[in-house]
Design a protein around this motif. Structure first.
Motif, mmCIF file in Angstrom:
data_model
loop_
_atom_site.group_PDB
_atom_site.id
_atom_site.type_symbol
_atom_site.label_atom_id
_atom_site.label_comp_id
_atom_site.label_asym_id
_atom_site.label_seq_id
_atom_site.Cartn_x
_atom_site.Cartn_y
_atom_site.Cartn_z
ATOM 1 N N THR A 406 0.884 -1.615 -0.301
ATOM 2 C CA THR A 406 0.307 -0.329 -0.344
ATOM 3 C C THR A 406 0.957 1.529 0.193
ATOM 4 N N GLU A 407 1.846 1.416 0.661
ATOM 5 C CA GLU A 407 2.768 2.415 0.706
ATOM 6 C C GLU A 407 3.268 2.661 -0.635
ATOM 7 N N ARG A 408 3.884 1.918 -1.000
ATOM 8 C CA ARG A 408 4.554 1.344 -2.658
ATOM 9 C C ARG A 408 3.139 2.521 -3.281
ATOM 10 N N GLN A 409 2.037 1.505 -3.686
ATOM 11 C CA GLN A 409 1.522 2.398 -4.300
ATOM 12 C C GLN A 409 1.371 4.104 -4.219
ATOM 13 N N LEU A 410 0.989 4.414 -3.135
ATOM 14 C CA LEU A 410 0.913 5.917 -2.415
ATOM 15 C C LEU A 410 2.205 6.056 -2.990
ATOM 16 N N ILE A 411 3.439 6.161 -3.369
ATOM 17 C CA ILE A 411 4.206 6.790 -3.626
ATOM 18 C C ILE A 411 4.101 7.100 -5.266
ATOM 19 N N TYR A 419 5.227 10.275 -13.962
ATOM 20 C CA TYR A 419 5.168 8.955 -14.441
ATOM 21 C C TYR A 419 4.486 9.554 -15.390
ATOM 22 N N LEU A 420 3.726 9.892 -15.633
ATOM 23 C CA LEU A 420 2.792 10.116 -17.330
ATOM 24 C C LEU A 420 3.320 10.459 -18.021
ATOM 25 N N MET A 421 3.434 12.301 -17.729
ATOM 26 C CA MET A 421 4.468 12.914 -18.247
ATOM 27 C C MET A 421 5.534 12.479 -18.823
ATOM 28 N N PHE A 422 6.274 12.641 -18.541
ATOM 29 C CA PHE A 422 7.740 11.607 -18.846
ATOM 30 C C PHE A 422 7.875 10.343 -19.238
ATOM 31 N N ASN A 423 6.253 9.681 -19.725
ATOM 32 C CA ASN A 423 6.310 8.821 -20.202
ATOM 33 C C ASN A 423 7.616 7.531 -19.328
ATOM 34 N N TYR A 424 7.402 7.558 -17.930
ATOM 35 C CA TYR A 424 8.028 6.226 -17.179
ATOM 36 C C TYR A 424 7.275 4.950 -16.842
ATOM 37 N N THR A 425 8.138 4.050 -16.694
ATOM 38 C CA THR A 425 7.478 3.040 -17.057
ATOM 39 C C THR A 425 7.034 3.074 -15.229
ATOM 40 N N THR A 426 5.968 1.772 -15.126
ATOM 41 C CA THR A 426 5.792 1.548 -13.468
ATOM 42 C C THR A 426 6.494 0.678 -13.299
ATOM 43 N N PRO A 427 6.820 1.187 -11.418
ATOM 44 C CA PRO A 427 7.123 0.985 -10.602
ATOM 45 C C PRO A 427 7.323 -0.691 -10.363
ATOM 46 N N PHE A 428 7.954 -1.461 -10.051
ATOM 47 C CA PHE A 428 7.778 -2.525 -9.124
ATOM 48 C C PHE A 428 6.920 -2.282 -7.379
ATOM 49 N N LEU A 429 6.016 -2.814 -7.601
ATOM 50 C CA LEU A 429 4.776 -2.425 -6.430
ATOM 51 C C LEU A 429 4.896 -4.074 -5.656
#
Length: 429
Positions: A406-411, A419-429
């Motif tokens: 949950t904490e990782r998801q909230l970050i 993340y979206l503006m600069f097209n970064y990949t969703t991190p390992f959560l």
């Protein structure tokens, strides 16, 4: 005198109240003007204001399904005025225009009536608003000038750059109008550094190579012969570089319209961990007493007296609790602030979008584009704590494993826009 003779009649009471009221009003107006003059160097920093937009996850996810785009700038000129200036603080712009003239003026030297000054400010405000109506804001994206690039080895880098610019522009066109903020103009450009000789505007994103970028700007400015012999303190505390908010309105608009604007970003989770390691895992005379003590006091049950007094030893989990707390015991900091609130990439269309992950390649290509000296190369050394391993994906995972899912998801949610503006990949959560 008999006490009955000291009682004022109603007419005298009314006149006394009226006189005191007028005197109080004039004093208030006078003090208001004086306070503005004494604070011409002050900048608006409201970290609680949502920038650049407030958007639901569902709304943003439409970006990946190619829904109909929306224009990102209102046609109504009055809305542009509201966007560019906070109406409650428009006098800040006026005092900034004449900062150099008023800098040495003492209170006793003021000869004009406060009322006349306020009237003059209102007239100047109308003139500024007229200029805003004529201003094409946000600035359109401009093609890069490749005339100074001498060889073809940068073709892949150039193609990547075009993809990044186009992606960001399309994102902003789709979602730029949602809950548009009333951001103060001088605050919007307060993180942008100016290099006039080569006509560069660089928006500083801490923990994304900003120290070495400042070294490069100092060399381009002729302030140092090499980027390799400039200390950390000289870079960050020497105040050798100019910021865009130090200019008047004309200077700001001219540079925004004609200079090459660059921003360098980094994976948000990696940048966050890098900031934590730098500020809390090494001795620091500012972040430990200011942030560390407040974080330990609120988020560590039964903290020992030594930790409460020093602020040292903050754990990453405690730092994350502070970051995600809507009632933080101490405010935000630029080292972990969102890029969307540092550089306003949907209001200021950057000509060059570099990434920390390809920092040397992007930076050296940019230096070619702006016609920098051939011998000038972007430095690759670690600015501080050189013996520490650089913060990378593997290091980030070590820190994230101490957090709950949950904490990782909230970050991730906190930095979702970056993340979206600069097209970064969703991190390992």
């Amino acid at each position: 005198m008999h006490p009955s003779e000291m009682v004022m009649n109603p007419k005298q009471v009314f006149l006394s109240v009226l006189i005191f009221g007028v005197a109080g009003l004039l004093l208030f107006m006078y003090l208001q003007v004086w306070i503005e003059e004494q604070h011409t160097g002050w900048r608006s920093v409201n970290y609680l204001q949502p920038v650049p937009r407030i958007m639901t996850r569902e709304k943003i996810q439409e970006h990946n399904t190619n829904q109909n785009p929306k224009y990102h700038m209102p046609e109504d000129p009055k809305k542009r005025e509201t966007l560019l200036l906070n109406s409650e603080r428009s006098t800040r712009v006026l005092t900034e225009n004449s900062h150099s003239q008023r800098k040495g003026q003492a209170l006793g030297e003021t000869t004009e009536s406060p009322t006349i000054k306020l009237i003059e400010k209102q007239q100047e405000t109308k003139t500024l608003f007229k200029k805003f109506r004529e201003m094409n804001w946000p600035l359109d994206i401009r093609p890069l000038n490749r005339s100074l690039v001498e060889d073809n080895k940068w073709r892949r880098t150039d193609e990547t750059q075009e993809k990044r610019r186009s992606f960001l522009q399309e994102f902003c066109k789709k979602y730029g109008e949602e809950s548009r903020p009333q951001s103060h103009l001088f605050h919007m450009v307060s993180r942008i550094y100016v290099e006039d000789k080569h006509k560069i505007l660089y928006c500083e994103v801490p923990k994304a190579g900003c120290s070495n970028w400042k070294r490069i700007l100092m060399v381009l400015n002729g302030l140092a012969p090499s980027a390799y012999n400039i200390s950390h303190d000289t870079v960050h505390y020497g105040k050798h570089l100019k910021k865009l908010d130090s200019f008047d309105l004309k200077g700001i608009y001219t540079r925004l319209n004609t200079y090459t604007k660059a921003v360098f970003v980094r994976d948000p989770m990696e940048r966050l961990v890098s900031a934590f390691r730098d500020k809390f895992e090494h001795p620091n005379s500012y972040y430990h007493p200011v942030f560390g003590k407040a974080i330990i006091k609120k988020y560590r049950p039964n903290a020992c007296e030594e930790a409460l007094n020093s602020g040292s030893g903050v754990k990453f989990k405690e730092f994350v609790h502070y970051l995600l707390d809507s009632h933080r015991p101490v405010g935000m900091d630029i080292h972990w602030e969102k890029v969307s609130k540092l550089c306003y990439p949907c209001l200021i269309n950057y000509d060059f979008v570099g990434k920390f992950e390809t920092l040397e390649e992007d930076a050296n290509y940019f230096l070619q584009l702006i016609g920098a000296p051939k011998e000038l190369k972007f430095p690759n050394f670690k600015d501080r704590h050189s013996s520490d391993e650089r913060t990378n994906t593997q290091v980030v995972r070590q820190y994230l494993k101490d957090l709950t899912r949950t904490e990782r998801q909230l970050i991730y949610d906190f930095y979702y826009l970056d993340y979206l503006m600069f097209n970064y990949t969703t991190p390992f959560l």
